[in-house]
Design an enzyme around this catalytic site. Structure first.
Site, PDB file in Angstrom:
ATOM      1  N   MET A  16      37.247 -51.292  89.167  1.00  0.00           N
ATOM      2  CA  MET A  16      38.586 -51.047  89.707  1.00  0.00           C
ATOM      3  C   MET A  16      39.002 -49.615  89.371  1.00  0.00           C
ATOM      4  O   MET A  16      40.194 -49.287  89.365  1.00  0.00           O
ATOM      5  CB  MET A  16      39.581 -52.058  89.144  1.00  0.00           C
ATOM      6  CG  MET A  16      39.216 -53.487  89.552  1.00  0.00           C
ATOM      7  SD  MET A  16      40.590 -54.638  89.519  1.00  0.00           S
ATOM      8  CE  MET A  16      41.087 -54.538  87.821  1.00  0.00           C
ATOM      9  N   HIS A  61      32.207 -48.224  81.716  1.00  0.00           N
ATOM     10  CA  HIS A  61      31.739 -48.217  83.113  1.00  0.00           C
ATOM     11  C   HIS A  61      30.504 -47.320  83.249  1.00  0.00           C
ATOM     12  O   HIS A  61      29.575 -47.643  83.989  1.00  0.00           O
ATOM     13  CB  HIS A  61      32.820 -47.661  84.049  1.00  0.00           C
ATOM     14  CG  HIS A  61      34.055 -48.506  84.130  1.00  0.00           C
ATOM     15  ND1 HIS A  61      35.268 -48.110  83.603  1.00  0.00           N
ATOM     16  CD2 HIS A  61      34.265 -49.728  84.687  1.00  0.00           C
ATOM     17  CE1 HIS A  61      36.169 -49.047  83.842  1.00  0.00           C
ATOM     18  NE2 HIS A  61      35.587 -50.038  84.481  1.00  0.00           N
ATOM     19  N   LYS A 107      31.946 -57.617  78.235  1.00  0.00           N
ATOM     20  CA  LYS A 107      33.297 -57.852  77.715  1.00  0.00           C
ATOM     21  C   LYS A 107      34.037 -58.916  78.522  1.00  0.00           C
ATOM     22  O   LYS A 107      34.744 -59.749  77.985  1.00  0.00           O
ATOM     23  CB  LYS A 107      34.114 -56.560  77.703  1.00  0.00           C
ATOM     24  CG  LYS A 107      35.526 -56.767  77.163  1.00  0.00           C
ATOM     25  CD  LYS A 107      36.269 -55.480  77.061  1.00  0.00           C
ATOM     26  CE  LYS A 107      36.845 -55.034  78.376  1.00  0.00           C
ATOM     27  NZ  LYS A 107      37.936 -55.885  78.885  1.00  0.00           N
ATOM     28  N   ASP A 108      33.846 -58.867  79.847  1.00  0.00           N
ATOM     29  CA  ASP A 108      34.504 -59.853  80.713  1.00  0.00           C
ATOM     30  C   ASP A 108      33.565 -61.054  80.857  1.00  0.00           C
ATOM     31  O   ASP A 108      33.031 -61.342  81.939  1.00  0.00           O
ATOM     32  CB  ASP A 108      34.822 -59.229  82.064  1.00  0.00           C
ATOM     33  CG  ASP A 108      35.793 -58.074  81.910  1.00  0.00           C
ATOM     34  OD1 ASP A 108      36.876 -58.294  81.354  1.00  0.00           O
ATOM     35  OD2 ASP A 108      35.456 -56.951  82.313  1.00  0.00           O
ATOM     36  N   GLN A 159      34.139 -63.739  83.503  1.00  0.00           N
ATOM     37  CA  GLN A 159      33.853 -63.165  84.823  1.00  0.00           C
ATOM     38  C   GLN A 159      32.347 -63.165  85.070  1.00  0.00           C
ATOM     39  O   GLN A 159      31.872 -63.574  86.136  1.00  0.00           O
ATOM     40  CB  GLN A 159      34.414 -61.738  84.887  1.00  0.00           C
ATOM     41  CG  GLN A 159      33.921 -60.896  86.037  1.00  0.00           C
ATOM     42  CD  GLN A 159      34.735 -59.624  86.211  1.00  0.00           C
ATOM     43  OE1 GLN A 159      35.849 -59.660  86.689  1.00  0.00           O
ATOM     44  NE2 GLN A 159      34.182 -58.476  85.833  1.00  0.00           N
ATOM     45  N   LEU A 189      36.097 -50.896  74.904  1.00  0.00           N
ATOM     46  CA  LEU A 189      36.694 -49.990  75.888  1.00  0.00           C
ATOM     47  C   LEU A 189      37.232 -50.812  77.055  1.00  0.00           C
ATOM     48  O   LEU A 189      36.586 -51.744  77.533  1.00  0.00           O
ATOM     49  CB  LEU A 189      35.661 -48.980  76.382  1.00  0.00           C
ATOM     50  CG  LEU A 189      35.101 -48.020  75.340  1.00  0.00           C
ATOM     51  CD1 LEU A 189      34.307 -46.902  76.021  1.00  0.00           C
ATOM     52  CD2 LEU A 189      36.191 -47.410  74.468  1.00  0.00           C
ATOM     53  N   SER A 190      38.422 -50.448  77.500  1.00  0.00           N
ATOM     54  CA  SER A 190      39.069 -51.127  78.624  1.00  0.00           C
ATOM     55  C   SER A 190      40.049 -50.141  79.243  1.00  0.00           C
ATOM     56  O   SER A 190      40.673 -49.342  78.527  1.00  0.00           O
ATOM     57  CB  SER A 190      39.837 -52.352  78.101  1.00  0.00           C
ATOM     58  OG  SER A 190      40.813 -52.741  79.046  1.00  0.00           O
ATOM     59  N   SER A 191      40.196 -50.223  80.561  1.00  0.00           N
ATOM     60  CA  SER A 191      41.157 -49.322  81.222  1.00  0.00           C
ATOM     61  C   SER A 191      42.561 -49.588  80.691  1.00  0.00           C
ATOM     62  O   SER A 191      43.406 -48.694  80.663  1.00  0.00           O
ATOM     63  CB  SER A 191      41.120 -49.538  82.733  1.00  0.00           C
ATOM     64  OG  SER A 191      39.792 -49.386  83.180  1.00  0.00           O
TER      65      SER A 191
HETATM   66  O1  PAF Z   1      35.908 -56.257  86.297  1.00  0.00           O
HETATM   67  C1  PAF Z   1      36.505 -55.687  87.222  1.00  0.00           C
HETATM   68  O2  PAF Z   1      36.814 -54.493  87.141  1.00  0.00           O
HETATM   69  C2  PAF Z   1      36.896 -56.478  88.454  1.00  0.00           C
HETATM   70  O3  PAF Z   1      37.201 -57.792  88.129  1.00  0.00           O
HETATM   71  C3  PAF Z   1      35.836 -56.412  89.565  1.00  0.00           C
HETATM   72  C4  PAF Z   1      34.546 -57.065  89.137  1.00  0.00           C
HETATM   73  C5  PAF Z   1      35.588 -54.965  89.951  1.00  0.00           C
HETATM   74  C6  PAF Z   1      36.345 -57.164  90.805  1.00  0.00           C
HETATM   75  O4  PAF Z   1      37.515 -56.611  91.292  1.00  0.00           O
END
Ligand code: PAF
Length: 290
Positions: free
Chosen positions: A39, A46, A159-160, A163, A194-196
Protein backbone atom coordinates in the site's frame (compact mmCIF):
# COMPACT_ATOMS: atom_id res chain seq x y z
CA UNK A 1 35.83 14.20 -10.02
CA UNK A 2 33.37 11.44 -10.94
CA UNK A 3 30.05 11.27 -9.13
CA UNK A 4 28.01 8.08 -8.61
CA UNK A 5 25.12 8.02 -11.10
CA UNK A 6 21.68 8.29 -9.49
CA UNK A 7 19.80 5.01 -10.02
CA UNK A 8 16.86 5.32 -12.40
CA UNK A 9 13.39 5.47 -10.88
CA UNK A 10 11.24 2.45 -11.74
CA UNK A 11 8.56 3.09 -14.39
CA UNK A 12 4.98 3.53 -13.22
CA UNK A 13 2.07 1.75 -14.84
CA UNK A 14 -1.31 3.09 -13.77
CA UNK A 15 -3.66 1.04 -15.96
CA UNK A 16 -4.52 -2.64 -15.88
CA UNK A 17 -4.29 -2.85 -19.67
CA UNK A 18 -0.84 -1.25 -19.69
CA UNK A 19 0.54 -3.61 -17.06
CA UNK A 20 -1.04 -6.63 -18.74
CA UNK A 21 0.49 -5.92 -22.13
CA UNK A 22 3.92 -5.35 -20.53
CA UNK A 23 3.66 -8.67 -18.65
CA UNK A 24 2.25 -10.61 -21.64
CA UNK A 25 5.52 -9.80 -23.42
CA UNK A 26 7.50 -10.98 -20.37
CA UNK A 27 5.65 -14.31 -20.27
CA UNK A 28 5.93 -14.74 -24.05
CA UNK A 29 9.70 -14.44 -23.65
CA UNK A 30 9.59 -17.28 -21.10
CA UNK A 31 10.62 -15.02 -18.20
CA UNK A 32 9.29 -15.30 -14.65
CA UNK A 33 7.41 -12.60 -12.71
CA UNK A 34 7.36 -11.77 -9.00
CA UNK A 35 4.71 -9.51 -7.49
CA UNK A 36 5.15 -7.54 -4.27
CA UNK A 37 1.74 -6.15 -3.23
CA UNK A 38 1.97 -3.03 -1.04
CA UNK A 39 0.00 0.00 0.00
CA UNK A 40 3.05 2.22 -0.46
CA UNK A 41 4.75 4.30 2.24
CA UNK A 42 7.61 1.92 1.69
CA UNK A 43 10.14 1.12 4.40
CA UNK A 44 12.99 -1.36 4.82
CA UNK A 45 10.49 -4.17 5.45
CA UNK A 46 9.00 -3.68 1.98
CA UNK A 47 12.46 -3.40 0.46
CA UNK A 48 13.31 -6.82 1.92
CA UNK A 49 10.27 -8.20 0.06
CA UNK A 50 11.50 -6.56 -3.14
CA UNK A 51 14.97 -8.04 -2.65
CA UNK A 52 13.45 -11.50 -2.24
CA UNK A 53 11.37 -10.95 -5.39
CA UNK A 54 14.49 -9.87 -7.27
CA UNK A 55 16.33 -13.05 -6.20
CA UNK A 56 13.38 -15.22 -7.19
CA UNK A 57 12.15 -14.02 -10.58
CA UNK A 58 13.32 -12.31 -13.76
CA UNK A 59 10.86 -9.42 -13.57
CA UNK A 60 9.67 -7.64 -10.42
CA UNK A 61 6.39 -5.75 -10.15
CA UNK A 62 5.60 -3.74 -7.00
CA UNK A 63 1.96 -2.74 -6.66
CA UNK A 64 1.12 0.37 -4.66
CA UNK A 65 -2.56 0.72 -3.94
CA UNK A 66 -4.29 1.86 -0.77
CA UNK A 67 -7.27 -0.44 -1.00
CA UNK A 68 -10.46 1.18 0.33
CA UNK A 69 -12.15 -2.23 0.57
CA UNK A 70 -9.94 -3.36 3.45
CA UNK A 71 -10.45 -0.30 5.67
CA UNK A 72 -13.39 0.03 8.06
CA UNK A 73 -15.45 3.25 8.12
CA UNK A 74 -13.62 4.56 11.23
CA UNK A 75 -10.14 3.48 10.11
CA UNK A 76 -7.26 5.50 8.66
CA UNK A 77 -7.98 5.17 4.89
CA UNK A 78 -8.02 8.95 4.37
CA UNK A 79 -4.92 9.69 6.41
CA UNK A 80 -2.94 6.62 5.28
CA UNK A 81 0.37 8.09 4.00
CA UNK A 82 0.60 8.28 0.18
CA UNK A 83 3.69 9.54 -1.65
CA UNK A 84 4.28 7.76 -4.95
CA UNK A 85 7.41 9.76 -5.82
CA UNK A 86 9.05 8.98 -2.46
CA UNK A 87 8.17 5.31 -2.97
CA UNK A 88 9.77 5.31 -6.43
CA UNK A 89 12.90 6.85 -4.94
CA UNK A 90 12.95 4.13 -2.26
CA UNK A 91 12.75 1.51 -5.02
CA UNK A 92 15.41 3.09 -7.25
CA UNK A 93 18.35 0.80 -7.89
CA UNK A 94 16.55 -2.31 -6.60
CA UNK A 95 15.81 -3.71 -10.04
CA UNK A 96 12.06 -3.12 -10.01
CA UNK A 97 10.70 -3.42 -13.54
CA UNK A 98 7.34 -1.76 -12.93
CA UNK A 99 5.42 -0.04 -10.18
CA UNK A 100 1.72 -0.70 -10.62
CA UNK A 101 -0.04 2.30 -9.07
CA UNK A 102 -3.67 2.37 -10.20
CA UNK A 103 -6.26 4.89 -9.06
CA UNK A 104 -9.25 3.61 -7.07
CA UNK A 105 -11.46 4.04 -10.19
CA UNK A 106 -9.14 1.80 -12.20
CA UNK A 107 -9.46 -1.04 -9.69
CA UNK A 108 -13.13 -0.45 -8.82
CA UNK A 109 -14.60 1.29 -11.89
CA UNK A 110 -18.20 0.62 -10.85
CA UNK A 111 -17.71 1.26 -7.13
CA UNK A 112 -17.39 -1.51 -4.55
CA UNK A 113 -17.27 -4.87 -6.33
CA UNK A 114 -20.23 -7.25 -6.00
CA UNK A 115 -18.06 -10.38 -6.19
CA UNK A 116 -15.79 -10.75 -3.19
CA UNK A 117 -13.43 -13.34 -1.79
CA UNK A 118 -14.56 -14.28 1.71
CA UNK A 119 -11.97 -15.21 4.26
CA UNK A 120 -14.14 -17.75 6.12
CA UNK A 121 -14.04 -18.36 9.89
CA UNK A 122 -10.33 -17.54 10.33
CA UNK A 123 -11.12 -14.16 8.76
CA UNK A 124 -13.33 -13.40 11.77
CA UNK A 125 -10.63 -14.08 14.39
CA UNK A 126 -8.03 -11.70 15.87
CA UNK A 127 -7.49 -8.93 13.28
CA UNK A 128 -10.79 -9.86 11.67
CA UNK A 129 -12.68 -9.47 14.95
CA UNK A 130 -11.22 -5.99 15.49
CA UNK A 131 -11.52 -5.03 11.82
CA UNK A 132 -14.72 -6.58 10.41
CA UNK A 133 -14.54 -7.07 6.65
CA UNK A 134 -10.82 -6.30 6.53
CA UNK A 135 -9.73 -9.72 5.31
CA UNK A 136 -12.46 -10.04 2.69
CA UNK A 137 -11.31 -6.69 1.29
CA UNK A 138 -7.67 -7.71 1.48
CA UNK A 139 -8.22 -11.08 -0.21
CA UNK A 140 -10.38 -9.51 -2.91
CA UNK A 141 -7.70 -7.00 -3.90
CA UNK A 142 -4.94 -9.63 -3.71
CA UNK A 143 -7.02 -11.92 -5.96
CA UNK A 144 -7.46 -9.04 -8.42
CA UNK A 145 -3.73 -8.23 -8.35
CA UNK A 146 -2.90 -11.90 -8.93
CA UNK A 147 -5.37 -12.06 -11.83
CA UNK A 148 -3.87 -8.93 -13.40
CA UNK A 149 -0.17 -9.82 -13.01
CA UNK A 150 -0.35 -13.66 -13.03
CA UNK A 151 2.96 -13.82 -11.21
CA UNK A 152 5.00 -16.97 -10.63
CA UNK A 153 5.72 -15.75 -7.09
CA UNK A 154 3.96 -13.30 -4.79
CA UNK A 155 5.91 -12.03 -1.78
CA UNK A 156 4.46 -11.12 1.64
CA UNK A 157 5.92 -10.15 5.02
CA UNK A 158 5.63 -12.44 8.04
CA UNK A 159 4.49 -9.57 10.31
CA UNK A 160 0.98 -9.78 8.86
CA UNK A 161 0.80 -13.45 9.78
CA UNK A 162 -2.98 -13.81 9.55
CA UNK A 163 -2.93 -12.12 6.13
CA UNK A 164 -0.24 -14.56 4.99
CA UNK A 165 -2.22 -17.54 6.30
CA UNK A 166 -5.37 -16.40 4.48
CA UNK A 167 -3.58 -15.62 1.20
CA UNK A 168 -1.89 -19.03 1.27
CA UNK A 169 -5.25 -20.67 1.81
CA UNK A 170 -6.94 -18.62 -0.93
CA UNK A 171 -4.19 -19.58 -3.39
CA UNK A 172 -4.70 -23.25 -2.48
CA UNK A 173 -8.51 -23.14 -2.41
CA UNK A 174 -8.85 -21.27 -5.71
CA UNK A 175 -6.02 -23.10 -7.52
CA UNK A 176 -4.16 -19.87 -8.19
CA UNK A 177 -0.83 -20.67 -9.78
CA UNK A 178 1.39 -18.26 -7.84
CA UNK A 179 3.74 -19.50 -5.13
CA UNK A 180 3.48 -17.47 -1.91
CA UNK A 181 6.88 -16.52 -0.54
CA UNK A 182 7.13 -15.16 3.02
CA UNK A 183 9.94 -12.90 4.26
CA UNK A 184 10.87 -12.60 7.93
CA UNK A 185 9.83 -9.43 9.76
CA UNK A 186 12.32 -6.58 9.56
CA UNK A 187 12.79 -4.75 12.88
CA UNK A 188 14.17 -1.35 13.84
CA UNK A 189 17.18 -1.24 16.16
CA UNK A 190 14.78 -0.90 19.14
CA UNK A 191 13.02 -4.15 18.14
CA UNK A 192 9.80 -2.59 16.83
CA UNK A 193 8.59 -4.34 13.68
CA UNK A 194 8.75 -1.93 10.75
CA UNK A 195 5.29 -0.72 9.72
CA UNK A 196 4.02 2.27 7.77
CA UNK A 197 1.86 3.08 10.80
CA UNK A 198 4.96 3.57 13.02
CA UNK A 199 5.11 7.02 11.41
CA UNK A 200 2.04 8.01 13.47
CA UNK A 201 3.89 7.46 16.80
CA UNK A 202 5.46 10.34 18.73
CA UNK A 203 8.65 9.73 20.73
CA UNK A 204 6.90 8.70 23.95
CA UNK A 205 4.53 6.38 22.11
CA UNK A 206 7.41 4.88 20.20
CA UNK A 207 9.15 4.01 23.50
CA UNK A 208 5.93 2.48 24.81
CA UNK A 209 5.45 0.48 21.59
CA UNK A 210 8.71 -1.37 22.25
CA UNK A 211 6.84 -3.36 24.87
CA UNK A 212 5.22 -5.29 21.99
CA UNK A 213 8.43 -6.95 20.71
CA UNK A 214 9.58 -7.22 24.35
CA UNK A 215 6.41 -9.16 25.16
CA UNK A 216 7.04 -11.49 22.23
CA UNK A 217 10.59 -12.08 23.45
CA UNK A 218 9.27 -12.86 26.92
CA UNK A 219 6.80 -15.28 25.32
CA UNK A 220 9.61 -17.03 23.46
CA UNK A 221 11.67 -17.32 26.65
CA UNK A 222 8.72 -18.92 28.47
CA UNK A 223 7.78 -21.27 25.61
CA UNK A 224 9.31 -24.42 27.07
CA UNK A 225 7.03 -24.02 30.12
CA UNK A 226 3.83 -24.19 28.04
CA UNK A 227 1.01 -21.93 26.90
CA UNK A 228 -0.04 -20.53 30.30
CA UNK A 229 3.52 -19.44 31.05
CA UNK A 230 3.79 -17.85 27.59
CA UNK A 231 0.62 -15.81 28.01
CA UNK A 232 1.53 -14.76 31.56
CA UNK A 233 5.02 -13.66 30.49
CA UNK A 234 3.78 -11.59 27.54
CA UNK A 235 0.87 -10.07 29.43
CA UNK A 236 3.21 -9.15 32.30
CA UNK A 237 5.35 -7.06 29.94
CA UNK A 238 2.38 -5.37 28.27
CA UNK A 239 0.58 -4.59 31.55
CA UNK A 240 3.67 -2.74 32.74
CA UNK A 241 3.75 -0.55 29.63
CA UNK A 242 2.11 2.83 30.08
CA UNK A 243 0.00 4.00 27.14
CA UNK A 244 -0.30 0.57 25.53
CA UNK A 245 -3.83 -0.80 25.31
CA UNK A 246 -3.81 -4.50 24.51
CA UNK A 247 -6.34 -5.56 21.88
CA UNK A 248 -5.47 -9.25 21.88
CA UNK A 249 -2.72 -11.67 22.60
CA UNK A 250 -3.04 -15.20 21.26
CA UNK A 251 -1.00 -18.27 20.46
CA UNK A 252 -2.16 -20.22 17.41
CA UNK A 253 -1.30 -23.37 15.52
CA UNK A 254 0.57 -22.36 12.36
CA UNK A 255 -1.35 -24.93 10.28
CA UNK A 256 -4.91 -23.86 11.28
CA UNK A 257 -4.51 -20.41 12.84
CA UNK A 258 -6.76 -21.63 15.69
CA UNK A 259 -5.72 -21.03 19.32
CA UNK A 260 -3.56 -23.88 20.60
CA UNK A 261 -4.96 -26.40 23.08
CA UNK A 262 -3.63 -26.31 26.65
CA UNK A 263 -1.50 -29.40 26.04
CA UNK A 264 -0.11 -28.27 22.65
CA UNK A 265 3.57 -29.02 22.13
CA UNK A 266 5.66 -27.93 19.14
CA UNK A 267 5.55 -24.99 16.75
CA UNK A 268 3.10 -22.21 17.48
CA UNK A 269 2.71 -18.57 16.56
CA UNK A 270 2.24 -15.77 19.10
CA UNK A 271 0.17 -12.80 17.95
CA UNK A 272 -0.17 -9.40 19.60
CA UNK A 273 -2.28 -6.40 18.61
CA UNK A 274 -2.23 -3.25 20.72
CA UNK A 275 -3.20 0.36 20.46
CA UNK A 276 -0.58 2.98 21.30
CA UNK A 277 -2.41 6.31 21.31
CA UNK A 278 -4.65 6.06 18.27
CA UNK A 279 -2.22 3.80 16.39
CA UNK A 280 -2.98 0.10 16.15
CA UNK A 281 0.13 -2.09 15.88
CA UNK A 282 0.46 -5.82 15.33
CA UNK A 283 3.41 -8.16 15.71
CA UNK A 284 4.10 -11.87 15.79
CA UNK A 285 6.75 -14.44 16.62
CA UNK A 286 7.19 -18.16 16.18
CA UNK A 287 7.51 -20.21 19.36
CA UNK A 288 8.25 -23.81 20.13
CA UNK A 289 5.96 -24.82 22.98
CA UNK A 290 7.53 -27.47 25.24
O1 PAF B 1 -0.24 -5.80 3.50
C1 PAF B 1 -0.66 -4.89 2.77
O2 PAF B 1 0.00 -3.86 2.58
C2 PAF B 1 -2.03 -5.03 2.12
O3 PAF B 1 -2.90 -5.73 2.94
C3 PAF B 1 -1.96 -5.66 0.72
C4 PAF B 1 -1.46 -7.08 0.77
C5 PAF B 1 -1.06 -4.82 -0.17
C6 PAF B 1 -3.37 -5.68 0.10
O4 PAF B 1 -3.89 -4.41 -0.02
Amino acid sequence: MSSTPTPALPPVESTIAGLRSRLDAVRAAGRTIALVPTMGSLHEGHLALVERARETADVVVVSIFVNPMQFGPTEDFDRYPRDLEADRVALAGLGVDAVFAPAVDEMYPTGPVQTRVTAGPVGGLFEGRSRPGHFDGMLTIVAKLLAITQPHVVVFGEKDAQQVFLVQRMVRDLDIRARVDVVETVRAADGLALSSRNAYLDERQRRAARSIPDALEAAQSAADRGIDAVLAAAQGVLMGAEGVELDYIAVVRPDTFQPVDDDHRGPARALIAARVGSTRLIDTALLHLG
